[in-house]
Each structure stands twice: as C-alpha cells, then as structure tokens.
Design an enzyme around this catalytic site. Structure first.
Site, PDB file in Angstrom:
ATOM      1  N   SER A  90      -9.197   5.761 -18.045  1.00 35.49           N
ATOM      2  CA  SER A  90      -9.682   4.586 -17.317  1.00 35.49           C
ATOM      3  C   SER A  90      -8.684   4.120 -16.266  1.00 35.49           C
ATOM      4  O   SER A  90      -8.667   2.951 -15.877  1.00 35.49           O
ATOM      5  CB  SER A  90      -9.971   3.440 -18.304  1.00 35.49           C
ATOM      6  N   SER A 104      -6.929  13.301  -1.652  1.00 38.66           N
ATOM      7  CA  SER A 104      -7.706  12.120  -2.027  1.00 38.66           C
ATOM      8  C   SER A 104      -6.823  11.097  -2.719  1.00 38.66           C
ATOM      9  O   SER A 104      -5.973  11.452  -3.527  1.00 38.66           O
ATOM     10  CB  SER A 104      -8.838  12.527  -2.971  1.00 38.66           C
ATOM     11  N   LYS A 106       2.761  20.460  -3.883  1.00 34.76           N
ATOM     12  CA  LYS A 106       2.794  19.453  -2.810  1.00 34.76           C
ATOM     13  C   LYS A 106       3.351  18.127  -3.313  1.00 34.76           C
ATOM     14  O   LYS A 106       3.853  17.322  -2.519  1.00 34.76           O
ATOM     15  CB  LYS A 106       1.413  19.298  -2.183  1.00 34.76           C
ATOM     16  N   SER A 160       0.557   7.387  -2.333  1.00 37.08           N
ATOM     17  CA  SER A 160       1.073   8.476  -3.169  1.00 37.08           C
ATOM     18  C   SER A 160       2.239   7.996  -4.031  1.00 37.08           C
ATOM     19  O   SER A 160       3.262   7.533  -3.524  1.00 37.08           O
ATOM     20  CB  SER A 160       1.534   9.648  -2.292  1.00 37.08           C
ATOM     21  N   ASN A 217       4.200   9.886  -5.685  1.00 35.56           N
ATOM     22  CA  ASN A 217       5.324  10.781  -5.421  1.00 35.56           C
ATOM     23  C   ASN A 217       6.069  10.359  -4.160  1.00 35.56           C
ATOM     24  O   ASN A 217       7.296  10.343  -4.133  1.00 35.56           O
ATOM     25  CB  ASN A 217       4.812  12.214  -5.298  1.00 35.56           C
TER      26      ASN A 217
END
Length: 334
Positions: free
Chosen positions: A8, A137, A190, A253, A255
């Site tokens: 969730s 995405s 990536k 992101s 990361n």
C-alpha cells in the site's frame, strides 16, 4: 478478472488506482492500518501523496487472504521483501496467477534477478508466469494521471499482453517486451546512476556533468547487461535510457534524493546513519561491484559509488578521479 496489489505504498497505490480507473476488480493489501483506513475512508494515501484524492472506488485491506482467488498478483514491495511475500502468497493461492513485479533490484543474498526469485519462490501449480512492469515512472505523477509509458516484460508474451491490456488507458501506455535479462538489469543499475547523479548535483555540478553521467552510465548498463545476455537494443528503450533519464533528473527519485544528500554533505556517514527509506541503488551498488569484479566488467561509475557507500570515500574525490582516468576512445571498437 481479479487483481490483488501487494503493498500500500506509493507505487502500489498508484497502480491500483489505475486498475480502478480501468474498471477492473482490484484490491490493495497492506500491513499499515493507517494507510489502509486512509484509502478506504478518506480516499487518500496521505503518507505518500498528501491531499491528493484517489478514485473513491479503490479498496484496501490488511487481510492477506484477499489474494486467495486473485488472477493477477502485483508485487509492489521492496526487492528485499519479494521472496518472503511471494512465499506467503503461494501458501494461500487457490489457482495459478500471473505475478507482476514492479520492484527494481536483486535478491539481497543470492543476487538473483527478481523474476527468478519469484519463480523459485512459488509452486509451479500456482504460477502462470512472471511479468516485470517497469520503466520511467514516478508514482507521484501516475497517481495524478500524468502521461506515462512503461514496459510489461515477460518470457510469456501472452501474459505480457494481458498485463498490457489490464493497465493501459489514456494516461498510462504499456509496451510489451521479452528481454527479461536486459530490462531487469537496466532497471536495477540505473538506480546506482541516479545516486551518482544526485551526488553530482549535491556537489554543485550542473547540466554538462549530468549529461556526461547519463551518457557514460548508459554505456555501463549496456556493458553489464549484454555480458549476461541482454540485448543492446533493450537499453535504448524504456527500461534502459528512459528509466535512466527519469531517475537521474527527478527529485521524485529516492535514489537521486539520497545521492543529493550525500553530495551536499560530501560525506556518506549521515545518510547511512539516518536513512529510513528504501533506496534500492544502495544494495544494487554492492552487488554490481562484486559481480563486475568477478566477471571483469569495467564499471567505473558504479565502482566509485560503491567506494562512497561502502568504503567511505569522499564524494568530491570520486568525481575528480573519474575525470582523470586514462584517456580513450568513446567507442573502442569503432
């Protein structure tokens, strides 16, 4: 056809809403009571999306038995949780299901790709196939129905098409692919490049530097992926350069955010001691470092990120060390 979304969090919620928008029979399973109540009662997932209103028809539960009669099981959990949750689902499934994985990374111990982890964790009589739903995405944009394209990649083309048709609509377009190796390795590596991009931004480097990082990072992804049988063409697509661009340039992101903090402080210590979020690139950097060393694959950017994360190297030194490496042709075989 019933779909159960396991997780969730942000991506699980966004994908479940997409299915609800498409008029599909979907339910979200999660372990956080507050998130589940928020979805059911307030039509929000405030923890991840603030005041954004979700499709009011979206349902969520803390009862794992909701997956018992699912035709499709979407795994929207961190890579470290894939094996245990698949085994839990396998124990209660009543029929074969298509397992759709949206995580990007490797098994934390065996270093297997996640599709292989799923295949090894579910009994054959409960597994129709594994499909990886991955590409450029961010959940924060999909949940507000921003135009997005990603890939459904599988060894089973029919099930890839099934997932394609299940999720595709006016704002989410799904392509299919069969290069499981190239797609999964590209989508995982990536994340390491996104940490590198964040570090460079945190250090104050701008567009020229980021363009260099993305371009040379793509070459490392190709080098690593084709070594293990991935197709070079795959890295020119959504799970390669597409995913690389979005994670290396967007503040959404995790990361990139992690790298930015490390670069801004020019030190990794504070990040490692205080981070509470799933940053897949951290574990991936360790795995890629070890495998690249064993296989003799030249991965200079990944190697520098490994040294920052696991050997405490000063980020600014890594950036300068990459620039003074031995000069060479861009394409040695040209």
């Amino acid at each position: 056809m019933k779909t159960a979304v396991i997780g969730s969090g942000s991506w699980g919620t966004a994908l479940a809403q997409t299915l609800q928008d498409n008029g599909q029979d979907v339910i979200v399973y999660g372990v956080d009571d507050r998130e589940i109540r928020d979805i059911n009662e307030n039509h929000k997932n405030s923890k991840y999306f603030g005041d954004i209103q979700l499709n009011p028809g979206l349902r969520a539960t803390t009862d794992i038995n909701a997956v018992r009669d699912a035709d499709v099981v979407v795994l929207a959990v961190p890579s470290i949780a894939i094996e245990p949750i698949v085994r839990e689902v396998d124990a209660i499934l009543e029929k074969p299901a298509v397992f759709v994985n949206v995580a990007k990374g490797f098994h934390p111990v065996t270093n297997e790709r996640l599709s292989d982890v799923i295949r090894h964790s579910v009994r054959p009589e409960h597994l129709s196939s594994v499909v990886s739903l991955i590409g450029p995405s961010h959940a924060e944009e999909v949940v507000i129905r921003q135009l997005t394209t990603i890939d459904a990649v599988s060894q089973n083309e029919e099930d890839a098409k099934l997932v394609q048709n299940l999720f595709s609509n006016g704002y989410l377009r799904i392509y299919t692919g069969t290069d499981e190796v190239g797609s999964e390795l590209g989508a995982a590596i990536k994340n390491v490049m996104a940490i590198a991009s964040g570090i460079l931004s945190g250090l104050g480097y701008q567009d020229n530097t980021r363009a260099a990082l993305i371009t040379r990072g793509l070459q490392e992804m190709i080098r690593y992926g084709t070594h293990f049988g991935g197709k070079e063409q795959t890295f020119m697509g959504l799970t390669g350069v597409g995913d690389l661009i979005v994670t290396c340039t967007s503040p959404h992101s995790r990361n990139f955010q992690a790298g930015y903090q490390i670069g801004r402080e020019n030190d990794v210590k504070n990040f490692l001691e205080n981070n509470t979020k799933t940053v897949e690139g951290v574990r991936t950097a360790k795995i890629v470092h070890r495998v690249a060393q064993e296989e003799g694959i030249d991965m200079p950017i990944c190697e520098e990120i490994y040294q920052i994360l696991y050997e405490g190297k000063e980020p600014s030194l890594c950036a300068s060390d990459l620039m003074v490496r031995q000069l060479k042709k861009e394409f040695p075989d040209a």
